[in-house]
Design a protein around this motif. Sequence first.
Motif, PDB file in Angstrom:
ATOM      1  N   SER A 249     -27.021   6.985  37.167  1.00  0.00           N
ATOM      2  CA  SER A 249     -25.927   6.694  36.569  1.00  0.00           C
ATOM      3  C   SER A 249     -24.994   5.829  36.942  1.00  0.00           C
ATOM      4  O   SER A 249     -24.142   5.195  35.846  1.00  0.00           O
ATOM      5  CB  SER A 249     -25.099   8.233  36.818  1.00  0.00           C
ATOM      6  OG  SER A 249     -26.137   9.334  36.271  1.00  0.00           O
ATOM      7  N   GLY A 250     -24.894   5.566  38.127  1.00  0.00           N
ATOM      8  CA  GLY A 250     -23.887   4.295  38.531  1.00  0.00           C
ATOM      9  C   GLY A 250     -24.331   3.078  37.770  1.00  0.00           C
ATOM     10  O   GLY A 250     -23.321   2.591  37.305  1.00  0.00           O
TER      11      GLY A 250
ATOM     12  N   TYR B  28     -23.395   2.762  34.145  1.00  0.00           N
ATOM     13  CA  TYR B  28     -21.972   2.702  33.712  1.00  0.00           C
ATOM     14  C   TYR B  28     -21.629   1.438  33.962  1.00  0.00           C
ATOM     15  O   TYR B  28     -20.800   1.046  33.359  1.00  0.00           O
ATOM     16  CB  TYR B  28     -21.379   3.886  34.498  1.00  0.00           C
ATOM     17  CG  TYR B  28     -19.964   3.891  34.069  1.00  0.00           C
ATOM     18  CD1 TYR B  28     -19.599   4.301  32.920  1.00  0.00           C
ATOM     19  CD2 TYR B  28     -18.673   3.353  34.992  1.00  0.00           C
ATOM     20  CE1 TYR B  28     -18.236   4.423  32.337  1.00  0.00           C
ATOM     21  CE2 TYR B  28     -17.555   3.524  34.465  1.00  0.00           C
ATOM     22  CZ  TYR B  28     -17.102   4.126  33.156  1.00  0.00           C
ATOM     23  OH  TYR B  28     -15.827   4.032  32.763  1.00  0.00           O
TER      24      TYR B  28
ATOM     25  N   LYS C  66     -20.038  -0.863  31.004  1.00  0.00           N
ATOM     26  CA  LYS C  66     -18.894  -1.367  30.889  1.00  0.00           C
ATOM     27  C   LYS C  66     -18.807  -2.946  30.460  1.00  0.00           C
ATOM     28  O   LYS C  66     -17.904  -3.360  29.678  1.00  0.00           O
ATOM     29  CB  LYS C  66     -18.213  -1.167  32.298  1.00  0.00           C
ATOM     30  CG  LYS C  66     -17.473   0.332  32.352  1.00  0.00           C
ATOM     31  CD  LYS C  66     -16.252   0.320  33.793  1.00  0.00           C
ATOM     32  CE  LYS C  66     -16.976   0.068  34.949  1.00  0.00           C
ATOM     33  NZ  LYS C  66     -16.014  -0.072  35.760  1.00  0.00           N
TER      34      LYS C  66
ATOM     35  N   SER D 137     -14.691   6.948  29.681  1.00  0.00           N
ATOM     36  CA  SER D 137     -14.812   7.177  31.038  1.00  0.00           C
ATOM     37  C   SER D 137     -16.116   7.298  31.766  1.00  0.00           C
ATOM     38  O   SER D 137     -17.221   8.071  30.879  1.00  0.00           O
ATOM     39  CB  SER D 137     -13.893   8.548  31.544  1.00  0.00           C
ATOM     40  OG  SER D 137     -14.689   9.738  30.942  1.00  0.00           O
ATOM     41  N   TYR D 138     -16.255   7.424  33.101  1.00  0.00           N
ATOM     42  CA  TYR D 138     -17.768   7.702  33.774  1.00  0.00           C
ATOM     43  C   TYR D 138     -18.090   9.312  33.373  1.00  0.00           C
ATOM     44  O   TYR D 138     -19.449   9.350  33.048  1.00  0.00           O
ATOM     45  CB  TYR D 138     -17.429   7.667  35.329  1.00  0.00           C
ATOM     46  CG  TYR D 138     -18.762   7.841  36.049  1.00  0.00           C
ATOM     47  CD1 TYR D 138     -19.608   6.902  35.759  1.00  0.00           C
ATOM     48  CD2 TYR D 138     -19.036   8.857  36.694  1.00  0.00           C
ATOM     49  CE1 TYR D 138     -21.024   7.187  36.821  1.00  0.00           C
ATOM     50  CE2 TYR D 138     -20.169   9.334  37.530  1.00  0.00           C
ATOM     51  CZ  TYR D 138     -21.064   8.026  37.463  1.00  0.00           C
ATOM     52  OH  TYR D 138     -22.350   8.337  38.256  1.00  0.00           O
TER      53      TYR D 138
END
Length: 381
Positions: A315-316, A319, A323, A332-333
């Motif tokens: 997930s990190g 994201y 971005k 948003s995350y």
Amino acid sequence: MNVFDELDGKKSVFRDKRFLDHRFLPDKLPHREEQIRAIAKYWVEALKGVTPPDITIYGKTGTGKTAVAKFAMKQLNEASKDSNVNVRTEYIRCTDYTTEYQVLARLCQQFGKDVPYRGWTKAEVINTFRSLFKKNVFGQDLILIVVLDEIDILLKKDGDGLLYTLTRTDNVSILSISNYVDFKKFIKPRVRSSLRDREIVFPPYAASQLVDILNERSKLSFNDGVLEDDVIPLCAALAAKEEGDARYALDLLRTAGEIADEQGSDVVKGEFVREAKDYIEHNKVTDIIMTLPSQQQRVLEAILYLTKQDEEITSGKLYEVYKKISQGDSVSYRRIFDFVNELELLGLISTNTVSKGRGKGRTNIIKLQCDTSVLENALWM
């Protein structure tokens, strides 16, 4: 010469293509006898003048849920003609009727009540619907069985008001159909307690079962001797990989036959099945992706990038790449998790929660579930 006369007269491998449509209801449903009996076990109460319990059936797309429900409806209607009971079954597809008002208006219309699809108050529609349950001229009470197909779509859009009304109307039994086991999260506790449904799960078809289904349909659909020996086993094997989806198997077989006609071939070959797979997957994925909101398309683009980099997609990482692609126009995350869940429901990606070891917590690993070239074409065409 009229162009339609010319096309209509072309030689074809098909005898009648209609039997390969998933909406066609055959006289028997191979490998779903157990599920038919499970529904009948509850619905037989209606033939004794007793309102049956509510039923919910779950299963992936193409596992025969709608066909079994309609088959059971047909059999109950036939049985009720020979009984001294007033039983009625009605099928509602919740992709067509997406609100409580629309469903109740449709049911009223099916009973000859002139109820418009808009303009009345909800109370007026509910009262008209409940007026259907007065005794008929023979002094019999109406027992109504309502089949709500793809009920999760209605619940997401309109809430559980319809279930509240139906479960609190005497002599109404509901059969709900859903692809998702967790659809009841959209139902409030007060409604869930009155539903008290019996659950029936439809497992995916195995490849051997799909072969039986395709053999039955092919006898009706194709001219004798036009299918090469590997065609049906190949369709079944490919569909078994798609979670046992009988619709997909039928689409493959029909499209392979259409490719044979287009190429002027007298036989349907295994290579046509592989061409059909590419054609169907391309069309399905392209249609889905092109109708997604732009933010979800960007999430897919980030997943595509990481997939091509052969990186494990957490997930990190997702994201971070998302971005960069969004160039300042990002959400948003936390919102990304909603997008990931929606893309998984569409079958475009899969997620798997794994433990990173003691004290390191858990993380989602995301994988692409469609061909990268198809995704590229759909995103950037």
